[in-house]
Scaffold this active site. Structure first.
Site: not given
Ligand code: AMP
Length: 206
Positions: A13, A88, A122, A153, A164
């Site tokens: 994404k 989400r 990653r 990360r 996740r």
């Molecule tokens: P990402 O970088 O999009 O994979 O997001 C990393 C982490 O941030 C996720 O595993 C959640 O803990 C948090 N996070 C990101 N976007 C959201 C969202 N829209 N709602 C809730 N938690 C989020």
């Protein structure tokens, strides 16, 4: 034009949303990046989010909806945005529908097994946000854009990746049906080469 990139963690994404944001000349709004920035700066929001992010859980809806609402009020969002990692949950999607009109939702599809492999390799740049994979880096450990040491990360640890994925299946996957019912959904195969996925994304947005 407002576009949502939907898909499991590790489906690409971020990479695809970044490219599309450049192609269309509109900002990419990544709630994950925003939360990591808050955590890096140790803001009250960052302190509230940290435990959830590091456990692979979702940050409470109210926190991320508030963050997105504020960001959308900024002038550079007036011509549309690319949403990356938001919404989400059902509650986030309902809240978003009250703020902007969504034109297209791209659902990036990929097998769980391929996700785990992608996330194992990653690497991210803590300075400029550049994201890459060990298989493209030729053994290099520094960011090709700014020279900073690339890092892994914390939430890419294998046990957190599995959590996740579980969270994705339980809370985010239902949004596929939600947007399909509105006639907004386009599925894009996110397997294989990045350039091929980019081409599929461009086609889906035409
Ligand atoms: P990402 O970088 O999009 O994979 O997001 C990393 C982490 O941030 C996720 O595993 C959640 O803990 C948090 N996070 C990101 N976007 C959201 C969202 N829209 N709602 C809730 N938690 C989020």
């Amino acid at each position: 034009m407002n576009v949502i990139f939907l898909g499991p963690p590790g489906s690409g994404k971020g990479t695809q949303a970044h490219k599309t944001s450049q192609d269309l000349g509109i900002p990419r709004l990544s709630t994950g990046d925003m939360l990591r920035e808050h955590m890096k700066n140790d803001t009250p929001l960052g302190r509230e989010a940290r435990a959830f992010v590091e456990a692979g859980q979702l940050v409470p809806d109210g926190v991320v909806i508030g963050m997105i609402r504020e960001r959308l009020a900024e002038p550079d969002c007036a011509q549309g945005v690319i949403f990356d990692g938001f919404p989400r949950t059902d509650a986030q999607a309902e809240a978003l529908a009250k703020i902007v009109r969504i034109d297209r939702v791209l659902n990036l599809t990929i097998e769980d097994e391929a996700i785990v492999n992608r996330m194992k390799g990653r690497r991210v740049c803590p300075a400029c946000g550049f994201t890459s994979h060990t298989s493209w880096l030729d053994g290099k450990e520094d960011c090709p854009k700014c020279g900073e040491n690339l890092t892994i990360r914390k939430d890419d640890a294998p046990e957190t990746v599995l959590e996740r994925l579980k969270v994705y299946h339980a809370q985010t996957k239902p949004l596929i049906a939600y947007y399909q019912a509105q006639g907004l959904l386009e599925s894009v195969d996110s397997g294989g080469d990045v350039a091929d996925v980019e081409e599929r994304v461009r086609k889906a947005l035409r």
